[in-house]
Design a protein around this motif. Structure first.
Motif, short mmCIF file in Angstrom:
data_model
loop_
_atom_site.label_atom_id
_atom_site.label_comp_id
_atom_site.label_asym_id
_atom_site.label_seq_id
_atom_site.Cartn_x
_atom_site.Cartn_y
_atom_site.Cartn_z
N THR A 58 -47.34 -42.13 -20.92
CA THR A 58 -48.39 -41.75 -19.97
C THR A 58 -49.17 -40.60 -20.59
O THR A 58 -48.58 -39.58 -20.97
N TRP A 59 -50.49 -40.79 -20.74
CA TRP A 59 -51.34 -39.74 -21.31
C TRP A 59 -51.77 -38.78 -20.21
O TRP A 59 -52.14 -39.19 -19.12
N LEU A 60 -51.72 -37.49 -20.52
CA LEU A 60 -52.06 -36.43 -19.59
C LEU A 60 -53.34 -35.72 -20.05
O LEU A 60 -54.12 -36.31 -20.79
N GLU A 61 -53.51 -34.47 -19.67
CA GLU A 61 -54.73 -33.73 -20.00
C GLU A 61 -54.83 -33.42 -21.49
O GLU A 61 -53.82 -33.36 -22.18
N PRO A 62 -56.07 -33.21 -21.98
CA PRO A 62 -56.26 -32.85 -23.39
C PRO A 62 -55.65 -31.48 -23.71
O PRO A 62 -55.50 -30.63 -22.83
N VAL A 63 -55.33 -31.27 -24.97
CA VAL A 63 -54.89 -29.97 -25.47
C VAL A 63 -56.14 -29.19 -25.83
O VAL A 63 -56.99 -29.68 -26.58
N THR A 64 -56.28 -27.98 -25.32
CA THR A 64 -57.47 -27.17 -25.61
C THR A 64 -57.29 -26.43 -26.93
O THR A 64 -56.16 -26.24 -27.42
N ASP A 65 -58.40 -25.99 -27.50
CA ASP A 65 -58.33 -25.18 -28.72
C ASP A 65 -57.52 -23.91 -28.49
O ASP A 65 -56.76 -23.48 -29.36
N GLU A 66 -57.65 -23.31 -27.31
CA GLU A 66 -56.91 -22.09 -26.99
C GLU A 66 -55.40 -22.36 -26.95
O GLU A 66 -54.60 -21.55 -27.43
N GLN A 67 -54.99 -23.49 -26.38
CA GLN A 67 -53.58 -23.83 -26.32
C GLN A 67 -53.02 -24.09 -27.72
O GLN A 67 -51.91 -23.69 -28.04
N PHE A 68 -53.82 -24.75 -28.57
CA PHE A 68 -53.39 -25.02 -29.94
C PHE A 68 -53.24 -23.71 -30.71
O PHE A 68 -52.24 -23.49 -31.39
N THR A 69 -54.22 -22.83 -30.59
CA THR A 69 -54.16 -21.53 -31.27
C THR A 69 -52.97 -20.71 -30.78
O THR A 69 -52.27 -20.08 -31.58
N ALA A 70 -52.71 -20.73 -29.47
CA ALA A 70 -51.55 -20.01 -28.93
C ALA A 70 -50.24 -20.56 -29.50
O ALA A 70 -49.31 -19.80 -29.79
N ALA A 71 -50.16 -21.88 -29.68
CA ALA A 71 -48.96 -22.49 -30.25
C ALA A 71 -48.79 -22.06 -31.71
O ALA A 71 -47.67 -21.74 -32.14
N LEU A 72 -49.88 -22.02 -32.46
CA LEU A 72 -49.81 -21.52 -33.85
C LEU A 72 -49.32 -20.09 -33.87
O LEU A 72 -48.44 -19.72 -34.66
N ASP A 73 -49.91 -19.25 -33.02
CA ASP A 73 -49.53 -17.83 -32.97
C ASP A 73 -48.08 -17.65 -32.60
O ASP A 73 -47.38 -16.78 -33.13
N ALA A 74 -47.57 -18.49 -31.69
CA ALA A 74 -46.18 -18.39 -31.22
C ALA A 74 -45.17 -18.69 -32.33
O ALA A 74 -44.03 -18.24 -32.27
N THR A 75 -45.61 -19.44 -33.34
CA THR A 75 -44.69 -19.79 -34.43
C THR A 75 -44.96 -18.99 -35.70
O THR A 75 -44.40 -19.28 -36.75
N GLY A 76 -45.83 -18.00 -35.59
CA GLY A 76 -46.10 -17.16 -36.76
C GLY A 76 -47.01 -17.79 -37.78
O GLY A 76 -47.09 -17.34 -38.91
N ARG A 77 -47.71 -18.85 -37.35
CA ARG A 77 -48.64 -19.57 -38.23
C ARG A 77 -47.96 -19.91 -39.50
O ARG A 77 -48.32 -20.08 -40.53
#
Length: 112
Positions: free
Chosen positions: A93-112
């Motif tokens: 089941t496809w849900l809402e799109p991933v935003t650029d802000e959410q993607f950047t936050a995920a990168l930041d959370a893992t130390g890029r």
């Protein structure tokens, strides 16, 4: 709940170019297993738990857990995605799109 790591075998392959996240979050009726064959990627759950995954690692996303996965902002990520279908198809089941802000936050959370 963070995705759990497990072992995997065989299924369709996917590739994500650097900084390419999935088009949107999805759920899978019986869960999904991702096995990374090359590069570095991210898997993020609806509650923003993030796992950084690298070649030869496997992540299991629980049944009906909203999540997305994609490459980090540097190397290409290639993976094998496995789902178990149900009576109506593959159970995705496809849900809402991933935003650029959410993607950047995920990168930041893992130390890029």
């Amino acid at each position: 709940m963070a995705p759990a790591r497990t072992r995997a075998t065989n299924s369709p392959r996917g590739r994500a170019v650097p900084a390419a996240e999935a088009a949107g979050r999805s759920t899978h009726a019986k869960g999904q297993v991702l096995y990374v064959t090359d590069g570095v990627g991210l898997v993020s759950t609806r509650d923003s738990d993030v796992v950084r995954i690298t070649a030869s690692e496997t992540v299991k996303c629980p049944a009906d857990e909203g999540h997305w996965h994609g490459a980090t902002d540097t190397p290409l990520m290639a993976h094998i995605a496995m789902v178990v279908g149900d009576e109506s198809g593959d159970g995705t089941t496809w849900l809402e799109p991933v935003t650029d802000e959410q993607f950047t936050a995920a990168l930041d959370a893992t130390g890029r």
